[in-house]
Scaffold this motif. Structure first.
Motif, PDB file in Angstrom:
ATOM      1  N   ARG A  35       0.866  -1.174   0.000  1.00  0.00           N
ATOM      2  CA  ARG A  35       0.000   0.000   0.000  1.00  0.00           C
ATOM      3  C   ARG A  35       0.908   1.230   0.000  1.00  0.00           C
ATOM      4  O   ARG A  35       1.097   1.871   1.024  1.00  0.00           O
ATOM      5  CB  ARG A  35      -0.914   0.015   1.231  1.00  0.00           C
ATOM      6  CG  ARG A  35      -1.858  -1.158   1.338  1.00  0.00           C
ATOM      7  CD  ARG A  35      -3.003  -1.061   0.329  1.00  0.00           C
ATOM      8  NE  ARG A  35      -3.992  -2.122   0.540  1.00  0.00           N
ATOM      9  CZ  ARG A  35      -3.925  -3.323  -0.009  1.00  0.00           C
ATOM     10  NH1 ARG A  35      -2.884  -3.615  -0.811  1.00  0.00           N
ATOM     11  NH2 ARG A  35      -4.854  -4.227   0.217  1.00  0.00           N
ATOM     12  N   PRO A  36       1.489   1.569  -1.146  1.00  0.00           N
ATOM     13  CA  PRO A  36       2.531   2.610  -1.167  1.00  0.00           C
ATOM     14  C   PRO A  36       2.022   3.979  -0.731  1.00  0.00           C
ATOM     15  O   PRO A  36       2.745   4.729  -0.080  1.00  0.00           O
ATOM     16  CB  PRO A  36       2.994   2.619  -2.628  1.00  0.00           C
ATOM     17  CG  PRO A  36       1.893   1.978  -3.404  1.00  0.00           C
ATOM     18  CD  PRO A  36       1.265   0.984  -2.485  1.00  0.00           C
ATOM     19  N   LEU A  37       0.771   4.304  -1.052  1.00  0.00           N
ATOM     20  CA  LEU A  37       0.246   5.605  -0.649  1.00  0.00           C
ATOM     21  C   LEU A  37       0.106   5.685   0.865  1.00  0.00           C
ATOM     22  O   LEU A  37       0.446   6.715   1.471  1.00  0.00           O
ATOM     23  CB  LEU A  37      -1.108   5.855  -1.318  1.00  0.00           C
ATOM     24  CG  LEU A  37      -1.763   7.207  -0.996  1.00  0.00           C
ATOM     25  CD1 LEU A  37      -0.852   8.355  -1.422  1.00  0.00           C
ATOM     26  CD2 LEU A  37      -3.120   7.321  -1.676  1.00  0.00           C
ATOM     27  N   VAL A  38      -0.359   4.611   1.487  1.00  0.00           N
ATOM     28  CA  VAL A  38      -0.477   4.582   2.955  1.00  0.00           C
ATOM     29  C   VAL A  38       0.901   4.714   3.597  1.00  0.00           C
ATOM     30  O   VAL A  38       1.087   5.482   4.556  1.00  0.00           O
ATOM     31  CB  VAL A  38      -1.180   3.289   3.410  1.00  0.00           C
ATOM     32  CG1 VAL A  38      -1.189   3.186   4.934  1.00  0.00           C
ATOM     33  CG2 VAL A  38      -2.599   3.233   2.866  1.00  0.00           C
ATOM     34  N   THR A  39       1.864   3.964   3.079  1.00  0.00           N
ATOM     35  CA  THR A  39       3.225   4.052   3.622  1.00  0.00           C
ATOM     36  C   THR A  39       3.779   5.462   3.505  1.00  0.00           C
ATOM     37  O   THR A  39       4.369   5.999   4.455  1.00  0.00           O
ATOM     38  CB  THR A  39       4.145   3.071   2.882  1.00  0.00           C
ATOM     39  OG1 THR A  39       3.635   1.749   3.002  1.00  0.00           O
ATOM     40  CG2 THR A  39       5.551   3.113   3.464  1.00  0.00           C
ATOM     41  N   VAL A  99       3.724  12.111   7.562  1.00  0.00           N
ATOM     42  CA  VAL A  99       3.043  12.653   8.738  1.00  0.00           C
ATOM     43  C   VAL A  99       3.858  12.384  10.001  1.00  0.00           C
ATOM     44  O   VAL A  99       4.002  13.255  10.868  1.00  0.00           O
ATOM     45  CB  VAL A  99       1.626  12.060   8.861  1.00  0.00           C
ATOM     46  CG1 VAL A  99       0.980  12.471  10.180  1.00  0.00           C
ATOM     47  CG2 VAL A  99       0.765  12.514   7.692  1.00  0.00           C
ATOM     48  N   GLY A 100       4.404  11.168  10.109  1.00  0.00           N
ATOM     49  CA  GLY A 100       5.205  10.837  11.290  1.00  0.00           C
ATOM     50  C   GLY A 100       6.419  11.725  11.436  1.00  0.00           C
ATOM     51  O   GLY A 100       6.695  12.259  12.524  1.00  0.00           O
ATOM     52  N   LEU A 101       7.157  11.915  10.357  1.00  0.00           N
ATOM     53  CA  LEU A 101       8.327  12.792  10.418  1.00  0.00           C
ATOM     54  C   LEU A 101       7.916  14.242  10.640  1.00  0.00           C
ATOM     55  O   LEU A 101       8.639  15.009  11.304  1.00  0.00           O
ATOM     56  CB  LEU A 101       9.154  12.662   9.139  1.00  0.00           C
ATOM     57  CG  LEU A 101       9.864  11.327   8.935  1.00  0.00           C
ATOM     58  CD1 LEU A 101      10.668  11.331   7.640  1.00  0.00           C
ATOM     59  CD2 LEU A 101      10.781  10.997  10.106  1.00  0.00           C
ATOM     60  N   GLY A 102       6.759  14.620  10.110  1.00  0.00           N
ATOM     61  CA  GLY A 102       6.275  15.972  10.360  1.00  0.00           C
ATOM     62  C   GLY A 102       6.001  16.209  11.832  1.00  0.00           C
ATOM     63  O   GLY A 102       6.320  17.283  12.372  1.00  0.00           O
ATOM     64  N   VAL A 103       5.436  15.214  12.504  1.00  0.00           N
ATOM     65  CA  VAL A 103       5.186  15.345  13.947  1.00  0.00           C
ATOM     66  C   VAL A 103       6.503  15.430  14.709  1.00  0.00           C
ATOM     67  O   VAL A 103       6.664  16.258  15.619  1.00  0.00           O
ATOM     68  CB  VAL A 103       4.343  14.159  14.443  1.00  0.00           C
ATOM     69  CG1 VAL A 103       4.246  14.160  15.968  1.00  0.00           C
ATOM     70  CG2 VAL A 103       2.950  14.205  13.835  1.00  0.00           C
ATOM     71  N   ALA A 157       8.408   2.957  -1.323  1.00  0.00           N
ATOM     72  CA  ALA A 157       6.975   3.228  -1.428  1.00  0.00           C
ATOM     73  C   ALA A 157       6.691   4.245  -2.528  1.00  0.00           C
ATOM     74  O   ALA A 157       5.779   4.054  -3.354  1.00  0.00           O
ATOM     75  CB  ALA A 157       6.441   3.722  -0.084  1.00  0.00           C
ATOM     76  N   VAL A 158       7.455   5.328  -2.560  1.00  0.00           N
ATOM     77  CA  VAL A 158       7.244   6.357  -3.581  1.00  0.00           C
ATOM     78  C   VAL A 158       7.594   5.816  -4.961  1.00  0.00           C
ATOM     79  O   VAL A 158       6.892   6.101  -5.944  1.00  0.00           O
ATOM     80  CB  VAL A 158       8.066   7.614  -3.248  1.00  0.00           C
ATOM     81  CG1 VAL A 158       7.987   8.630  -4.379  1.00  0.00           C
ATOM     82  CG2 VAL A 158       7.571   8.243  -1.954  1.00  0.00           C
ATOM     83  N   MET A 159       8.655   5.034  -5.057  1.00  0.00           N
ATOM     84  CA  MET A 159       9.015   4.463  -6.358  1.00  0.00           C
ATOM     85  C   MET A 159       7.919   3.531  -6.868  1.00  0.00           C
ATOM     86  O   MET A 159       7.604   3.517  -8.064  1.00  0.00           O
ATOM     87  CB  MET A 159      10.341   3.702  -6.236  1.00  0.00           C
ATOM     88  CG  MET A 159      11.535   4.565  -5.876  1.00  0.00           C
ATOM     89  SD  MET A 159      12.007   5.714  -7.175  1.00  0.00           S
ATOM     90  CE  MET A 159      12.689   4.595  -8.380  1.00  0.00           C
ATOM     91  N   ALA A 160       7.331   2.743  -5.959  1.00  0.00           N
ATOM     92  CA  ALA A 160       6.227   1.871  -6.362  1.00  0.00           C
ATOM     93  C   ALA A 160       5.000   2.692  -6.746  1.00  0.00           C
ATOM     94  O   ALA A 160       4.271   2.347  -7.685  1.00  0.00           O
ATOM     95  CB  ALA A 160       5.888   0.911  -5.234  1.00  0.00           C
ATOM     96  N   LEU A 161       4.782   3.798  -6.046  1.00  0.00           N
ATOM     97  CA  LEU A 161       3.640   4.663  -6.333  1.00  0.00           C
ATOM     98  C   LEU A 161       3.783   5.325  -7.704  1.00  0.00           C
ATOM     99  O   LEU A 161       2.816   5.465  -8.456  1.00  0.00           O
ATOM    100  CB  LEU A 161       3.525   5.714  -5.239  1.00  0.00           C
ATOM    101  CG  LEU A 161       2.234   6.530  -5.147  1.00  0.00           C
ATOM    102  CD1 LEU A 161       1.049   5.622  -4.864  1.00  0.00           C
ATOM    103  CD2 LEU A 161       2.365   7.582  -4.055  1.00  0.00           C
ATOM    104  N   LEU A 162       5.014   5.736  -8.049  1.00  0.00           N
ATOM    105  CA  LEU A 162       5.245   6.406  -9.330  1.00  0.00           C
ATOM    106  C   LEU A 162       5.255   5.440 -10.501  1.00  0.00           C
ATOM    107  O   LEU A 162       4.884   5.804 -11.625  1.00  0.00           O
ATOM    108  CB  LEU A 162       6.574   7.172  -9.276  1.00  0.00           C
ATOM    109  CG  LEU A 162       6.627   8.381  -8.343  1.00  0.00           C
ATOM    110  CD1 LEU A 162       8.048   8.920  -8.266  1.00  0.00           C
ATOM    111  CD2 LEU A 162       5.675   9.476  -8.819  1.00  0.00           C
TER     112      LEU A 162
END
Length: 942
Positions: free
Chosen positions: A383-387, A393-397, A704-709
């Motif tokens: 689930r690349p978008l979820v990852t 969000v986690g790093l943003g926090v 995840a981003v590579m799979a998403l793209l």
């Protein structure tokens, strides 16, 4: 580059005794230079050109008593006594003359003096005897500091406690402790688990330690000519050890892989340096560029720190490229890994294709060899978008505390507990107020004043009205009445926000004082200097960040030939930096985990930490990005789908990247518990930054981003692809050369091409050559085309003067373009239309020992001279099986064929003459004027 590195690695492995001896001599020489030339370190963080530093420099000339550092003798009376009681008074009155006799003491202010005396606490239970020094803090000798401490100890009694401190005492150079060895111990364990051999595991450690020792010795030698801050050596040591172990590990793992495949040790060393070594060179250069980029800030001490760390990285790269293969050559076959036993299936566990399908595991040997990596990459890409959202969000926090980031330089309040300067700082804060630890100095020229005392009093009165001023204990002109000094005590400590605001308010008061009193004031003192340094560093963060981000985008675009990959890598780097800033603020400003981390002090973060972190983490982030994504790109270019390329590339490279990251985190983290207030935050920031970037960003977000793209990850506009240069960071050139070294057969001479292609950057020309197949080992090959530019293009390519854009090409047993430099020496190029004597050129090429001669543009030579041009070439074909390539127009082909045959018959020899007709290009080519040089003809050819 890969061919050059391959030769270097093979040479180091073959001549390992000479290489080891050379490194030993380098270490001894650097150590001798450090012992004889080293002038010591400095703790000064001054920035020439700032208002405070310029004013302090002027003050040291016109009012030396106020321009130098000051020592504080903090006198604290026992309960029930005051400084007015005889036991305390006698101690102070005995202490003052003894202080005045000390070397480097310019003047002493007693708390009992009516004018300019030392401060006394409100309850009269404590006082400060201030000794003005003749030099700044860096100029105060250790003998003077020891004498001050000895005087304080001698003066202390049962009823009076005397402690020495103040600006004359500065934090010493951070020292190594036994804790740092823990980091190396963790690194050894990781290397053992990764390599499975104590002999192999010890190699990266030993070579990295030697490289770090050389770097420190060179850095210490450099103190003879430049000022080196006390933090720079340990920072260079941290970085040198971390990257030194990692770079050696990358080369060693590849070397052992080649040994396991049956490659001889010397050849394995050459291949490992060419492949992994290419990536090491790229990664090292990015780190060095980023660290050297600190010089753009224009701060001398930061420039030296950046260059010192760059030196450590340069030495680590050199060690990985020379010393590691030399040690590998010395150990030979003993580094060959033992074969791994196949994993046996547990009872009840399904196996085979159906089991693989049930778990979504590709039926691939890599998944079996790297089961943890296979499971992880499947998990994050399912689930690349979820990852992606979870990571961002986690790093943003985690990054939220970064909004509270405050910067300051270290002072005695950040010195280790138990030191005399820290004890004096705490006593002054408790008894008199924190502001007395960092008084400000307002100075100005009063040479034109007719009433210097009244003028100084007026300035002091204006200053007292400002908010944040606790006291103005001193306001006097110098003995020659040309410079004034007004001492201002802030309400809070040197690194507080209110003190920073007070400095700003004092400077804002300057126009008013200048207009009303006729004196131009300046704010100085060590506290003001520290604030100016922090402000300059804060202002440099955004320009430096833009430089680093821009460099990241350009470098990665060149490496990966993609738009999305560099953008994704750069955004991931920024997330890592912000998250690291958040952790540092939470620990060192908010005090979280202060006990477990043995935090030396809480408060503003050391001013140069952000820019050091950004520079170093940039290089390391690009390092991991290259090692991970280059394997994905390699899989994709070999035909794998976008998702399979992500899976296979991750499984192939993750083990080494994980080991390298764990080692680097361990080395940096080992400097946290026993580090001083300057080094601790830097060490923690680097450890957290590497952890976040390696494991959260590169190992989780990137796949995840590579799979998403999908396929879009590898898109690059054709126009941009033509402009950007190419970097071979994974040694693909060497791999291609090894794959073609026996093609079409071992030792093949002449010219051999398959699907040869050549593109052009010139407008209107889509492709100069396409799908050219030829095998020509001896005799004469006539190459013709209706487009003169095509004929010249072919001549340039086969002679190594132009880089083909596709296909296979082997000329005189040399693989092109990888061995183009050697080809230009062994393939003679004769140009008939360049105005030179073509007959003489052909004769020289025929007798020069070349394996292949390329004659370009025979139709441009006078027809009557064609026989004179071809004769020596045909004769050479008869005598030594020379391969000759002649380009000419279609109209001249038949005549040239007959002429070559007659010349061969005259030699009574069989010289094959064949013809190659080039296919027409996709677009009409431009005209080929007779006076055009080949360089102009194929300007920008790939």
């Amino acid at each position: 580059m890969s061919s050059t590195l391959s030769a270097l690695g093979s040479l180091a492995a073959r001549r390992w005794r000479a290489v080891l001896l050379t490194w030993l001599l380098v270490l001894v020489g650097a150590g001798a230079g450090a012992a004889t030339l080293g002038a010591g370190l400095t703790s000064s963080f001054a920035i020439p050109g700032t208002e405070s530093q310029d004013a302090l420099d002027r003050l040291s000339q016109t009012f030396p008593e106020a321009g130098g550092a000051s020592a504080q003798m903090v006198v604290v009376a026992a309960d029930g006594l005051t400084v007015d009681d005889p036991p305390v008074r006698s101690v102070v009155e005995d202490l003052v003359p003894r202080l005045e006799k000390l070397e480097q003491v310019a003047a002493v202010a007693s708390p009992y003096a009516e004018v300019g005396g030392g401060p006394v606490s409100p309850d009269r239970g404590a006082a400060v005897v201030t000794a003005a020094m003749t030099t700044d803090a860096d100029g105060v000798t250790e003998q003077t500091r020891d004498a001050l401490v000895a005087l304080a100890e001698d003066a202390s009694t049962a009823q009076v406690d005397v402690v020495a401190g103040g600006g004359a005492f500065i934090a010493g150079a951070p020292a190594l402790s036994i804790i740092e060895l823990v980091g190396l111990g963790v690194a050894l364990v990781v290397l053992l688990l990764t390599l499975g051999s104590l002999r192999a595991a010890g190699m990266p450690l030993l070579t990295a330690v030697l490289g770090a020792a050389v770097s420190l010795a060179l850095l210490w030698t450099a103190t003879a000519v430049v000022e080196v801050s006390s933090t720079a050596p340990l920072l260079a040591l941290m970085i040198g050890l971390a990257v030194g172990i990692d770079y050696a590990l990358f080369v060693l793992v590849r070397h052992r892989d080649h040994l396991a495949d049956g490659v001889a040790p010397v050849e394995a060393a050459g291949r490992s340096v060419a492949t992994a070594g290419s990536a090491v060179v790229f990664a090292g250069l990015t780190v060095m560029i980023a660290l050297s980029g600190l010089s753009v800030v224009g701060i001398p001490f930061l420039t030296v720190m950046g260059l010192a760390s760059s030196l450590a990285v340069a030495v680590a790269v050199t060690v990985a490229l020379t010393l590691v293969p030399a040690v590998a050559g010395a150990l030979g076959e003993r580094l060959t890994p033992r074969p791994r036993r196949a994993r046996q299936a547990r009872p009840g566990r399904r196996s085979g294709p159906r089991a693989a399908a049930a778990t979504d595991e590709p039926v691939d040997g890599r998944a079996a060899r790297h089961p943890l990596a296979a499971r992880w990459v499947r998990l994050v890409t399912r689930r690349p978008l979820v990852t992606t959202l979870l990571v961002v969000v986690g790093l943003g926090v985690v990054a939220l505390p970064a909004a509270d980031l405050r910067l300051a330089l270290p002072d005695n309040g950040t010195s280790p507990q138990g030191t005399t300067q820290r004890e004096a700082y705490d006593l002054v804060s408790a008894e008199l107020g924190a502001g007395y630890n960092g008084p400000l100095v307002v100075t100005g020229e009063i040479v034109t004043s007719e009433d210097p005392l009244g003028l100084v009093a007026d300035v002091a009165a204006r200053v007292r009205e400002l908010p944040g001023v606790a006291d103005v204990p001193l306001a006097v002109p110098n003995p020659t009445a040309d410079t004034m000094v007004v001492q201002v005590v802030p309400e809070e400590g040197p690194s507080s926000e209110s003190t920073e605001q007070l400095v700003a308010d004092l400077r804002a008061l300057e126009p008013e004082i200048s207009a009303d009193l006729g004196v131009d004031i300046a704010v100085t003192g060590q506290t003001a200097v520290g604030i100016d340094v922090s402000d300059r560093l804060s202002a440099s963060l955004v320009p430096f960040a833009l430089l680093v981000v821009g460099l990241s985008l350009v470098l990665l675009t060149m490496v990966f030939r993609s738009v999305a990959v560099p953008v994704k890598a750069t955004l991931g780097y920024l997330l890592s930096v912000l998250a690291t800033f958040g952790v540092v603020v939470a620990v060192y400003q908010w005090g979280w985990l202060a006990g477990p981390l043995h935090t030396a002090a809480t408060g503003p973060v050391i001013s140069f930490l952000p820019i050091i972190l950004m520079g170093l983490l940039f290089g390391l982030a690009m390092d991991y990005e290259v090692f991970l994504v280059s394997r994905m790109r390699e899989e994709h270019t070999h035909g794998a789908s976008a998702l399979d390329a992500v899976h296979h590339g991750f499984m192939s490279s993750s083990r080494v990247v994980v080991a390298a990251a764990v080692i680097m985190v361990s080395v940096f983290a080992a400097f946290v518990p026993e580090g001083d207030a300057t080094l601790q935050p830097i060490a923690l920031a680097l450890a957290v930054g590497v952890f976040v970037d390696a494991f959260v960003v590169r190992m989780t977000l990137v796949p995840a981003v590579m799979a998403l793209l999908g396929e879009r990850a590898w898109w690059l506009p054709r126009s941009l692809d033509r402009v950007l240069p190419s970097f071979d960071v994974e040694g693909e050139g060497l791999s291609r050369r090894l794959a073609l070294q026996d093609w079409p057969r071992p030792g093949a001479r002449g010219v051999h091409a398959e699907a040869l292609a050549l593109g052009s950057r010139r407008p209107g020309v889509a492709g100069l050559l396409a799908d050219v197949d030829v095998h020509h080992e001896r005799g004469v090959l006539l190459v013709t085309s209706a487009a003169p530019v095509q004929r010249s293009a072919f001549a340039l390519v086969v002679s190594g003067r132009a880089r083909p854009s596709g296909g296979r090409l082997v000329v005189d047993s040399l693989v092109l373009p990888e061995q183009a430099r050697a080809a230009r020496r062994r393939v003679a190029l004769v140009r008939a239309g360049d105005g030179s004597d073509v007959v003489a050129a052909a004769q020289a090429a025929a007798s020069g020992g070349a394996g292949v001669v390329v004659l370009e543009g025979l139709e441009l030579a006078p027809a009557r001279r064609h026989g004179d041009v071809l004769a020596p070439l045909v004769q050479a074909c008869c005598e030594r099986d020379l391969a000759v390539v002649v380009t000419t127009s279609p109209d001249d082909v038949e005549g040239t064929r007959d002429l070559a045959a007659r010349l061969a018959a005259g030699q009574d020899a069989d010289v094959p003459v064949s013809t190659l007709a080039l296919a027409a290009p996709d677009s009409p080519p431009p005209a080929h004027p007779a006076d055009s040089s080949l360089d102009q003809l194929l300007e920008g050819a790939r």
